[in-house]
Design a protein around this motif. Structure first.
Motif, PDB file in Angstrom:
ATOM      1  N   VAL A  17      75.771  48.483 -24.401  1.00 41.83           N
ATOM      2  CA  VAL A  17      75.735  47.312 -23.519  1.00 41.83           C
ATOM      3  C   VAL A  17      77.161  47.032 -23.062  1.00 41.83           C
ATOM      4  O   VAL A  17      78.006  46.598 -23.846  1.00 41.83           O
ATOM      5  CB  VAL A  17      75.151  46.084 -24.241  1.00 41.83           C
ATOM      6  CG1 VAL A  17      75.045  44.903 -23.278  1.00 41.83           C
ATOM      7  CG2 VAL A  17      73.781  46.409 -24.831  1.00 41.83           C
ATOM      8  N   THR A  48      74.470  41.635 -27.357  1.00 37.74           N
ATOM      9  CA  THR A  48      73.281  42.456 -27.107  1.00 37.74           C
ATOM     10  C   THR A  48      72.045  41.576 -26.948  1.00 37.74           C
ATOM     11  O   THR A  48      71.360  41.621 -25.930  1.00 37.74           O
ATOM     12  CB  THR A  48      73.067  43.465 -28.250  1.00 37.74           C
ATOM     13  OG1 THR A  48      74.208  44.330 -28.336  1.00 37.74           O
ATOM     14  CG2 THR A  48      71.822  44.306 -28.013  1.00 37.74           C
ATOM     15  N   PRO A  93      73.021  41.228 -21.900  1.00 34.78           N
ATOM     16  CA  PRO A  93      71.801  40.880 -22.637  1.00 34.78           C
ATOM     17  C   PRO A  93      70.564  40.682 -21.764  1.00 34.78           C
ATOM     18  O   PRO A  93      69.455  40.993 -22.207  1.00 34.78           O
ATOM     19  CB  PRO A  93      72.198  39.584 -23.355  1.00 34.78           C
ATOM     20  CG  PRO A  93      73.667  39.735 -23.594  1.00 34.78           C
ATOM     21  CD  PRO A  93      74.181  40.420 -22.363  1.00 34.78           C
ATOM     22  N   VAL A 104      69.136  43.953 -21.389  1.00 36.07           N
ATOM     23  CA  VAL A 104      68.532  44.351 -22.665  1.00 36.07           C
ATOM     24  C   VAL A 104      67.127  43.773 -22.766  1.00 36.07           C
ATOM     25  O   VAL A 104      66.171  44.468 -23.139  1.00 36.07           O
ATOM     26  CB  VAL A 104      69.389  43.880 -23.857  1.00 36.07           C
ATOM     27  CG1 VAL A 104      68.664  44.150 -25.180  1.00 36.07           C
ATOM     28  CG2 VAL A 104      70.747  44.579 -23.854  1.00 36.07           C
ATOM     29  N   ILE A 158      70.616  49.834 -29.809  1.00 36.00           N
ATOM     30  CA  ILE A 158      71.255  49.152 -28.681  1.00 36.00           C
ATOM     31  C   ILE A 158      72.372  48.259 -29.210  1.00 36.00           C
ATOM     32  O   ILE A 158      72.139  47.399 -30.064  1.00 36.00           O
ATOM     33  CB  ILE A 158      70.242  48.300 -27.885  1.00 36.00           C
ATOM     34  CG1 ILE A 158      69.022  49.139 -27.482  1.00 36.00           C
ATOM     35  CG2 ILE A 158      70.904  47.709 -26.646  1.00 36.00           C
ATOM     36  CD1 ILE A 158      67.962  48.353 -26.721  1.00 36.00           C
ATOM     37  N   GLY A 159      73.592  48.460 -28.724  1.00 40.68           N
ATOM     38  CA  GLY A 159      74.719  47.651 -29.178  1.00 40.68           C
ATOM     39  C   GLY A 159      75.858  47.679 -28.180  1.00 40.68           C
ATOM     40  O   GLY A 159      75.898  48.531 -27.282  1.00 40.68           O
ATOM     41  N   ASP A 160      76.797  46.755 -28.350  1.00 36.53           N
ATOM     42  CA  ASP A 160      77.883  46.614 -27.376  1.00 36.53           C
ATOM     43  C   ASP A 160      79.269  46.817 -27.966  1.00 36.53           C
ATOM     44  O   ASP A 160      80.261  46.809 -27.237  1.00 36.53           O
ATOM     45  CB  ASP A 160      77.834  45.213 -26.753  1.00 36.53           C
ATOM     46  CG  ASP A 160      78.348  44.145 -27.711  1.00 36.53           C
ATOM     47  OD1 ASP A 160      77.901  44.137 -28.883  1.00 36.53           O
ATOM     48  OD2 ASP A 160      79.204  43.339 -27.306  1.00 36.53           O
TER      49      ASP A 160
END
Length: 384
Positions: free
Chosen positions: A331, A121, A347, A350, A307-309
């Motif tokens: 993500v 991220t 990223p 992001v 926000i995260g993957d």
């Protein structure tokens, strides 16, 4: 999301979240002696545990390997069907950059609170997890973000480790999948309480985690590329550098160790196997704890953005959906089942999103300031 190989019991008591005063303020990593919050366990019988960890038949190991393969982006090749699936998926999870105005409109009049995963991220996924450095540009962006919004890093990493990567003392940090939370060492203008935030609900597991860590180091030594990481309140077994033909062997090694520890559970993330205590605590609980610590537990004017993957971020996405406040951003370059509302691919996107958010807030505050000055001028010019 892949179901965890545990059986959760019905829990009637609420989670008792606590804010403890740190003993020392001299260091970001100063430890505090405290009684951890009372957290319910995920109960599992020893018989069921052995069934879940059964490796003689090979069926469960095969299932884990299939899941490991699915989590590896290198196995998602560009095909017409995947392209069609992605187009359909993007309709339901549009790019947060494309709908930025829609997002900011929804947040007007509310306090945005930012929650950010780290690996995948804020930094790219790399072969060596010890070299997952964030760029100077990303660090500068997150620093500016924290000037305008309360900001927390929520990671599966050890809190000390993720802090060494980010190096921003004004942030909140939740390491070990939210089981090790500490507030800013510089203090925060957003926090309504003067007490520092500290939450470690899995403290009693530290000796067990250390014991299993040593056992896993020894057990996985024969698997080239395997890396065991001690994240203090949980463990990670990275397989991103392990040949695929060795994955089954690695799963067997990990499960052979865990069969003697029914209070630990095995889950999977992005190219990593995770070993965590069987307490009902995750990134979603960490998000709720931090909102409560900031004084937004029962507020309608708060707008959390996460926000995260990774799969572990889904717990936080789910909490936001259930609260009906804010939203999650996944993500990912490929379609995934998710509770997130929007998406970003990597990223760099992001960072673009965070920069736009900072600029939007800066301009909003400037407009508010000008309007206030104009109104004050009108009052002065009015006759008594």
């Amino acid at each position: 999301m892949t179901k965890q190989n545990v059986v959760a019991s019905e829990v009637t008591s609420d989670i008792n979240m606590a804010i403890a005063v740190a003993v020392s303020k001299s260091s970001m990593f100063a430890s505090a002696v405290q009684k951890p919050p009372a957290v319910p366990y995920i109960t599992i019988s020893r018989k069921k545990l052995l069934q879940n960890l059964e490796i003689s038949g090979g069926a469960r190991v095969t299932s884990w390997v299939d899941s490991m393969r699915a989590s590896s982006p290198t196995h998602h090749k560009s095909t017409p069907s995947l392209s069609d699936d992605q187009s359909s998926w993007m309709l339901h999870h549009p790019s947060a950059l494309d709908v930025f105005e829609e997002i900011t409109n929804a947040s007007k009049g509310k306090q945005i609170v930012m929650f950010l995963d780290y690996d995948g991220t804020l930094s790219p996924i790399v072969e060596d997890p010890d070299r997952a450095f964030m760029s100077d540009a990303m660090r500068a962006t997150v620093r500016k973000l924290a000037r305008y919004f309360p900001t927390a890093i929520v990671s599966g990493r050890c809190r000390d480790k993720v802090y060494s990567f980010v190096q921003l003392a004004e942030l909140y940090y939740a390491g070990s999948h939210g089981m090790d939370i500490k507030g800013p060492s510089k203090g925060s203008k957003y926090k309504k309480s003067i007490q520092p935030v500290l939450c470690q609900p899995a403290s009693e597991f530290l000796p067990m985690i250390d014991e299993v860590y040593k056992a896993l180091l020894e057990k996985t030594e024969s698997t080239p590329g395997a890396k065991v990481e001690n994240n203090k309140f949980c463990l990670s077994v990275h397989f991103r550098c392990v040949e695929e033909k060795k994955w089954s062997e690695l799963v067997q090694q990990v499960k052979s160790v865990l069969k003697d520890y029914p209070k630990l559970r095995l889950t999977q993330g992005r190219k990593v196997l995770e070993i965590r205590p069987t307490i009902k605590w995750d990134k979603g609980k960490a998000l709720e704890f931090l909102l409560e610590s900031l004084g937004y537990a029962n507020c309608t004017d708060v707008f959390p953005v996460y926000i995260g993957d990774d799969r572990t971020d889904e717990d936080a996405f789910k909490v936001l959906r259930e609260r009906g406040q804010g939203f999650g951003i996944l993500v990912s370059k490929i379609p995934k089942e998710t509770n997130a509302s929007y998406s970003l691919q990597e990223p760099t996107e992001v960072m673009d999103f965070l920069r736009r958010l900072v600029e939007w807030k800066r301009l909003s505050l400037r407009r508010q300031f000008r309007m206030r000055r104009r109104l004050e001028g009108m009052k002065v010019s009015l006759p008594n």
